[in-house]
Design a protein around this motif. Structure first.
Motif, PDB file in Angstrom:
ATOM      1  N   THR A 614       0.838  -1.077   0.086  1.00 48.22           N
ATOM      2  CA  THR A 614       0.005  -0.008  -0.081  1.00 48.22           C
ATOM      3  C   THR A 614       0.811   1.294   0.100  1.00 48.22           C
ATOM      4  O   THR A 614       0.562   2.259  -0.725  1.00 48.22           O
ATOM      5  CB  THR A 614      -0.731   0.048   1.242  1.00 48.22           C
ATOM      6  OG1 THR A 614      -1.601  -1.299   1.325  1.00 48.22           O
ATOM      7  CG2 THR A 614      -2.084   1.197   1.227  1.00 48.22           C
ATOM      8  N   ALA A 615       1.932   1.283   0.762  1.00 50.84           N
ATOM      9  CA  ALA A 615       2.832   2.303   0.831  1.00 50.84           C
ATOM     10  C   ALA A 615       3.602   2.452  -0.377  1.00 50.84           C
ATOM     11  O   ALA A 615       3.591   3.604  -0.955  1.00 50.84           O
ATOM     12  CB  ALA A 615       3.879   2.115   1.888  1.00 50.84           C
ATOM     13  N   GLU A 616       3.958   1.580  -1.250  1.00 53.59           N
ATOM     14  CA  GLU A 616       4.506   1.621  -2.405  1.00 53.59           C
ATOM     15  C   GLU A 616       3.608   2.129  -3.571  1.00 53.59           C
ATOM     16  O   GLU A 616       3.802   2.869  -4.258  1.00 53.59           O
ATOM     17  CB  GLU A 616       5.134   0.287  -3.084  1.00 53.59           C
ATOM     18  CG  GLU A 616       6.249  -0.389  -1.992  1.00 53.59           C
ATOM     19  CD  GLU A 616       6.569  -1.873  -2.531  1.00 53.59           C
ATOM     20  OE1 GLU A 616       5.903  -2.245  -3.249  1.00 53.59           O
ATOM     21  OE2 GLU A 616       7.603  -2.269  -2.090  1.00 53.59           O
ATOM     22  N   LEU A 617       2.245   1.877  -3.472  1.00 50.60           N
ATOM     23  CA  LEU A 617       1.206   2.443  -4.302  1.00 50.60           C
ATOM     24  C   LEU A 617       1.055   3.786  -4.185  1.00 50.60           C
ATOM     25  O   LEU A 617       1.000   4.439  -5.138  1.00 50.60           O
ATOM     26  CB  LEU A 617      -0.093   1.489  -4.080  1.00 50.60           C
ATOM     27  CG  LEU A 617      -1.069   1.780  -4.995  1.00 50.60           C
ATOM     28  CD1 LEU A 617      -0.874   1.535  -6.555  1.00 50.60           C
ATOM     29  CD2 LEU A 617      -2.414   1.015  -4.781  1.00 50.60           C
ATOM     30  N   GLU A 618       0.909   3.976  -2.798  1.00 54.07           N
ATOM     31  CA  GLU A 618       0.753   5.535  -2.571  1.00 54.07           C
ATOM     32  C   GLU A 618       1.960   6.330  -3.298  1.00 54.07           C
ATOM     33  O   GLU A 618       1.728   7.346  -3.792  1.00 54.07           O
ATOM     34  CB  GLU A 618       0.557   5.704  -1.134  1.00 54.07           C
ATOM     35  CG  GLU A 618      -0.633   5.035  -0.437  1.00 54.07           C
ATOM     36  CD  GLU A 618      -0.751   5.353   1.080  1.00 54.07           C
ATOM     37  OE1 GLU A 618       0.454   5.756   1.545  1.00 54.07           O
ATOM     38  OE2 GLU A 618      -1.849   5.164   1.701  1.00 54.07           O
ATOM     39  N   ARG A 619       3.335   5.816  -2.880  1.00 51.27           N
ATOM     40  CA  ARG A 619       4.173   6.548  -3.633  1.00 51.27           C
ATOM     41  C   ARG A 619       4.322   6.600  -5.038  1.00 51.27           C
ATOM     42  O   ARG A 619       4.632   7.464  -5.732  1.00 51.27           O
ATOM     43  CB  ARG A 619       5.577   5.688  -3.205  1.00 51.27           C
ATOM     44  CG  ARG A 619       6.739   6.659  -3.570  1.00 51.27           C
ATOM     45  CD  ARG A 619       8.126   5.819  -2.822  1.00 51.27           C
ATOM     46  NE  ARG A 619       8.304   4.424  -3.326  1.00 51.27           N
ATOM     47  CZ  ARG A 619       7.983   3.417  -2.183  1.00 51.27           C
ATOM     48  NH1 ARG A 619       7.519   3.825  -0.988  1.00 51.27           N
ATOM     49  NH2 ARG A 619       8.241   2.228  -2.523  1.00 51.27           N
ATOM     50  N   ALA A 620       3.722   5.530  -5.630  1.00 51.02           N
ATOM     51  CA  ALA A 620       3.761   5.509  -7.051  1.00 51.02           C
ATOM     52  C   ALA A 620       2.620   6.476  -7.802  1.00 51.02           C
ATOM     53  O   ALA A 620       2.818   7.284  -8.535  1.00 51.02           O
ATOM     54  CB  ALA A 620       3.407   3.919  -7.582  1.00 51.02           C
TER      55      ALA A 620
END
Length: 841
Positions: A614-620
Motif C-alpha cells: 500500500t505504501a509503495e502504491l501511494e508513492r507511485a
C-alpha cells in the motif's frame, strides 16, 4: 259356627287391601331388583373402562419410551452434525455421504438438509435441483431463526422433495459470530412410528396418535395416516391433554366421532404428546353380552313375581271358604320367592367368582379337571386355540393349540402340574387358529375341595405379544445406538454422578489408553486438567438440572502419559432407572489449534506485506501526480511556442515561402496540435484512474441521447440512423459513464463517416446470464485477429490518414469499466461494422 260367619267376612273384607299391598310389594321388589341389576351392569362397565385406561396407559408408556429414545438418537446425531457445520462450514460437510453412513443405524431418516440463513436449501442428501428450494416459510425455520432453544424443533409433516410424507426435525446452526446461521433438518419417515404403533392390539377402532403441543398430528397408527398433518387443537380432548402431562379419560374423538377410552402422556423434553385410545364399544363388548343374560333372568323373575302377586291378590278376593287355599298359595309363593332369592344369591356369588378371574387376567381364564383337561373356559379363550371353543372341553391345553416349546420345557411344565404346584408367568410362543404367532403368559393355582383333595387347576392367561415386541424393538434400538457410538470418530463418554460408565474406542485412542476398562470406573475429573475441573463441574450441574444440551465448549484433557490435549466438548443429560446420566461428545482439536496459530502468523505476515504494498502504491500515485503536473504545465509551454510561432510565420511570411516550405510548416503545426491532443488524452486517462467514484442510479438511455446530440448538431449534413433502447438503468459514477459513452458513440460516429447510410445503435441484452450493454455501428469494422490490441494505449488499427485519433479513447473505456468491476469486449468484421459490449457491477 253360624255366629262366626260375620267376623270371618269382616276378616275377609279386611284382607282385600292386603292383596293390593302384595301386588305393590311385588312391584317394589321388582323395581329394587332392576335397580340393583342396573347398578351391577354400570359397575362392571366402570371397572372395564378403568381396566382399559390402565392397559392404554401401559401402552402409552411403552410407546413414549420408544419415541423418546428415537428422538434422543436424532437429537444426538443432529447436535453432532450441527457442530460440524458450525466448525467447518456447510460446504465442507458431504450430506449424501453422511446419510449413507447412518442409513443402517437410522433407517427411518429419509434425508438430511441444511437450510441457510436466507431460507434456501443450501445442501441436501438428496439430489439438488437447479433452483434451490425455499424453506424459509416452514414453522420450524421461523421458530429457530427467532432464537429458539438449542434443541430439536418438530416441524409440521409435509411432502419432502422425493414426494414422500416426512416429519422434519430441525436444529439451529449458529454462524461464526454466534448469530443465526441456518437450520439442519432431519426428515423422519412417519411410517416408522405408524408400524410400531400398529403392533398394539386395540380392536377394530383402536388408535395411537402422536401430536405436537399446538395440536398438529405428527404420526398415527398404520392405516390411519390420512389424518397426519391435521390439527386437533380446537377439540375438547386436546384441551384436556394440554392442561396436564399425562392422564386418562373417556371422550368422543373429534377425528372420527367414536367414543373412546383415551390415555396420554407428554414426551419429556419435547413438544409432543402421545395417546392411545380404544373404542368404548370394543371395551364393553363382553359386559354387554353378559347384560343380555342378566336381563333374561330379570325378565323371568319379574314375570314370575307379577304372576304370583296377581294370583295372591285374586285369592284374597275369594270368600272365606277359600281362605286356607289362599294362605297355602301365599306360603307357596313365599317359598318360591325365597328360592329365587337364593338362586339370585348363588348367581351373584358365581358372578363374583367370574369377576375375580377377570380381575386376575385381562385376556382369558379356564378351569382344568384333575387330569389337566379343560372343564370350563372363558369366551376369549377362542383367541388362543387352533380349534372351535366348543370342542376343546376334555382336551389338554397343549392339544388345543400349537405350543412352541422344546420337549424338555413341556415335560418340565407337566411335572409342575403333576406335583400340583402353582405356577406364574409361564411364557412361550403359540400358534393360533388364523396362523398368527402370539406370545402368552399363563399363571395357575391348584383347586382343592372341602376335604383338601386336588380337583384341578384354575388358570389365567394374557397375550403379551405387544410387550415382547416392544422390548425387542427397544433392545434393537439400543444396539443401533451402541453401534453408532462405537463407529463414531469423536470420543463419547457416559457418566453418572461423575463416575464413568461407558467410553467408546475413539476416546480410548484419543487419551492414549489400550482398553476401555482402563478408564471405566474412574471419575471424569481425573481425565480433565486441574484448571478445568471446576468449570466442568458447573456445566455438569447445569445439564442435570435444566435437561438441556451445553454449547460446544473448549477444554483441556489429560492423556495417559500426562500430556494434555485441547478438545471441544458438548454434553446432554437423560433419565434412566430414576437416575440422571450425562453423555458427552469429545473432539480432539489439538491439530486444529496448531493450524489456527499458523494461520494467525501467516495473516499477520500478509497484513505486513499489504501495508508495504500500500505504501509503495501511494508513492507511485504521488509520482504519477507529479508526472501529470509536468505534462500539463512543462510540456504545454514548448508546444504553445511551436504552434504560436508557426501561425505567425504563416500569417506574416507565408507568401514569401515556396509551397514546399509552406507544406513543412503546416505539417509542423499539425504535429504540434496532435501532440497536444495526445497530452490531453493521457491526462484524461490519468484522471480517470484517480477519480473518486460516486455511485448512483444513472439513466443510460437518456445519457446516450445527450452524448449523441452535439455530434448530430456538428454534422448536420450526415445521414445517420441513431437508435437508443429505452429504459436502460445502471448504477455507477455519472461522470465516468458519460466519458465512456462519449468515446464509444464518438468512435461509432467517426468510423461510419464514409458510409452513405450510417446506422448506430445503443442497447442492452442478456449475455451468459448477465445483463450487458452495447454500442453497434455498420462502419469500417476491424479484423478480429487484432481484437486484443484494441484497448491498449496508442494501439490503432487504422492509419491517421483514414481516421484521425490518438489511440487513447478505448483505453479510457477499458479503465472506466474496470473501475466499475465490469467487463468490456468487441466484435467486428472489416467493412461490416463493429459492436462494443460492456457490463457494470
Amino acid at each position: 259356627m253360624p255366629g262366626k260367619s260375620a267376623p270371618s267376612e269382616r276378616r275377609l273384607s279386611h284382607r282385600v287391601p292386603a292383596g293390593a299391598a302384595v301386588v305393590a310389594g311385588a312391584l317394589l321388589l321388582i323395581a329394587l331388583g332392576w335397580f340393583a341389576l342396573f347398578q351391577l351392569v354400570d359397575q362392571e362397565e366402570s371397572q372395564d373402562i378403568e381396566s382399559a385406561k390402565l392397559a392404554n396407559a401401559n401402552l402409552v408408556r411403552a410407546f413414549n419410551e420408544h419415541v423418546l429414545h428415537t428422538l434422543n438418537v436424532i437429537d444426538l446425531e443432529s447436535m453432532t452434525l450441527a457442530g460440524a457445520l458450525e466448525r467447518q462450514g456447510p460446504e465442507s460437510v458431504d450430506l449424501p455421504t453422511y446419510r449413507r453412513r447412518i442409513a443402517t443405524a437410522l433407517p427411518y431418516v429419509l434425508h438430511i438438509a441444511f437450510v441457510d440463513a436466507a431460507g434456501h436449501v443450501a445442501s441436501s442428501s438428496l439430489a439438488m435441483p437447479a433452483a434451490r428450494p425455499y424453506a424459509g416459510d416452514q414453522d420450524y425455520f421461523s421458530a429457530l431463526q427467532a432464537g429458539g432453544a438449542n434443541s430439536l424443533s418438530v416441524g409440521r409433516p409435509a411432502l419432502d422433495p422425493a414426494g414422500k410424507r416426512s416429519i422434519p426435525l430441525a436444529r439451529r446452526v449458529n454462524a461464526g459470530d454466534g448469530g443465526f446461521g441456518g437450520v439442519l433438518v432431519f426428515s423422519i419417515d412417519p411410517s416408522y412410528f405408524s408400524q410400531f404403533f400398529a403392533a398394539a392390539s386395540l380392536g377394530a377402532h383402536g388408535a395411537v396418535t402422536l401430536f405436537r403441543d399446538d395440536g398438529i398430528v405428527v404420526a398415527r397408527r398404520a392405516g390411519q395416516e390420512r389424518t397426519i398433518g391435521m390439527s386437533i387443537s380446537q377439540t375438547s380432548s386436546f384441551e384436556i391433554m394440554r392442561r396436564q402431562p399425562k392422564g386418562a379419560f373417556v371422550a368422543q374423538w373429534a377425528i372420527d366421532g367414536v367414543s373412546r377410552v383415551v390415555a396420554f402422556e407428554r414426551l419429556a423434553g419435547y413438544p409432543l404428546t402421545i395417546n392411545v385410545s380404544s373404542a368404548v364399544d370394543d371395551v364393553l363388548a363382553q359386559v354387554r353380552d353378559k347384560r343380555a343374560t342378566y336381563y333374561l333372568f330379570a325378565v323371568s323373575a319379574t314375570l314370575f313375581l307379577l304372576l304370583a302377586s296377581f294370583l295372591i291378590a285374586f285369592l284374597f278376593h275369594r270368600r272365606e271358604q277359600a281362605a286356607r287355599e289362599l294362605i297355602a298359595a301365599r306360603e307357596s309363593a313365599e317359598r318360591l320367592l325365597k328360592g329365587n332369592l337364593q338362586a339370585l344369591a348363588e348367581l351373584t356369588k358365581s358372578e363374583a367368582r367370574s369377576r375375580a378371574f377377570t380381575d386376575l387376567s385381562s385376556d382369558w381364564y379356564c378351569e382344568l379337571d384333575d387330569q389337566f383337561r379343560f372343564k370350563t373356559v372363558s369366551a376369549n379363550t377362542a383367541k388362543t386355540i387352533t380349534t372351535d371353543i366348543d370342542s376343546i372341553i376334555g382336551m389338554h391345553p397343549w392339544e388345543a393349540s400349537h405350543w412352541e416349546l422344546t420337549d424338555e420345557e413341556l415335560e418340565a411344565h407337566k411335572a409342575t402340574l403333576q406335583a400340583h404346584q402353582p405356577f406364574r408367568n409361564f411364557e412361550f410362543w403359540r400358534r393360533i387358529r388364523d396362523g398368527r404367532r402370539i406370545f402368552t403368559s399363563t399363571s395357575g393355582h391348584p383347586m382343592l375341595d372341602a376335604q383338601g383333595k386336588f380337583t384341578g387347576y384354575r388358570v389365567v392367561g394374557q397375550d403379551i405379544t405387544e410387550r415382547k415386541r416392544a422390548e425387542q424393538a427397544m433392545r434393537e434400538s439400543e444396539e443401533r445406538f451402541r453401534s453408532l457410538l462405537t463407529a463414531s470418530s469423536d470420543g463419547v463418554w457416559i457418566h453418572r454422578d461423575a463416575g464413568l460408565e461407558y467410553v467408546n474406542y475413539a476416546l480410548v485412542r484419543m487419551l492414549g489408553y489400550d482398553r476401555a476398562d482402563e478408564i471405566i470406573g474412574r471419575t471424569v475429573y481425573e481425565m480433565i486438567h486441574p484448571g478445568e475441573r471446576e468449570a466442568l463441574r458447573g456445566r455438569a450441574e447445569w445439564v442435570a438440572s435444566t435437561r438441556r444440551a451445553t454449547p460446544i465448549t473448549q477444554t483441556v484433557m489429560l492423556r495417559r502419559d500426562g500430556s494434555s490435549i485441547e478438545v471441544e466438548t458438548t454434553a446432554a443429560s437423560f433419565r434412566q432407572n430414576e437416575a440422571t446420566w450425562i453423555i458427552s461428545i469429545v473432539r480432539d482439536i489439538t491439530q486444529r489449534k496448531r493450524i489456527e496459530a499458523e494461520l494467525k502468523r501467516l495473516n499477520a505476515e500478509l497484513e505486513l506485506r499489504v501495508a508495504q504494498r500500500t505504501a509503495e502504491l501511494e508513492r507511485a500515485n504521488r509520482e504519477l501526480e507529479a508526472f501529470s503536473y509536468s505534462v500539463s504545465h512543462d510540456l504545454r509551454g514548448p508546444l504553445r511556442a511551436i504552434t504560436g510561432f508557426g501561425a505567425i510565420l504563416m500569417s506574416e511570411g507565408g507568401d514569401k515561402l515556396d509551397p514546399k516550405m509552406q507544406g513543412y510548416l503546416q505539417r509542423t503545426q499539425a504535429a504540434a496540435e496532435r501532440m497536444g491532443m495526445l497530452i490531453d488524452d493521457l491526462l484524461a486517462l490519468s484522471r480517470i484512474s484517480r477519480h473518486e467514484m460516486s455511485r448512483q442510479p444513472v439513466d443510460l438511455s437518456s445519457l446516450a441521447g445527450k452524448v449523441a446530440e452535439p455530434l448530430i448538431q456538428a454534422h448536420p449534413g450526415r445521414k445517420v440512423q441513431l437508435s437508443v433502447a429505452p429504459g436502460m438503468k445502471v448504477h455507477g459514477d455519472p461522470g465516468l459513464i458519460r466519458i465512456l459513452l462519449e468515446n464509444l458513440i464518438g468512435n461509432a460516429w467517426k468510423f461510419t463517416s464514409r458510409s452513405d447510410a450510417a446506422v448506430i445503435g445503443v442497447g442492452a441484452e442478456e449475455n451468459e446470464g448477465r445483463r450487458s450493454y452495447f454500442v453497434r455501428d455498420n462502419g469500417a469494422g476491424f479484423d478480429m485477429r487484432y481484437a486484443g490490441k484494441l484497448f491498449g494505449a496508442f494501439q490503432r488499427l487504422h492509419s491517421q490518414s483514414e481516421f484521425e485519433g490518438t489511440g487513447i479513447g478505448l483505453s479510457i473505456v477499458q479503465r472506466i469499466v474496470d473501475r466499475h468491476g465490469g467487463k468490456v469486449w468487441a466484435e467486428g468484421k472489416v467493412h461490416a461494422g463493429a459492436t462494443f459490449h460492456f457490463t457494470l457491477e
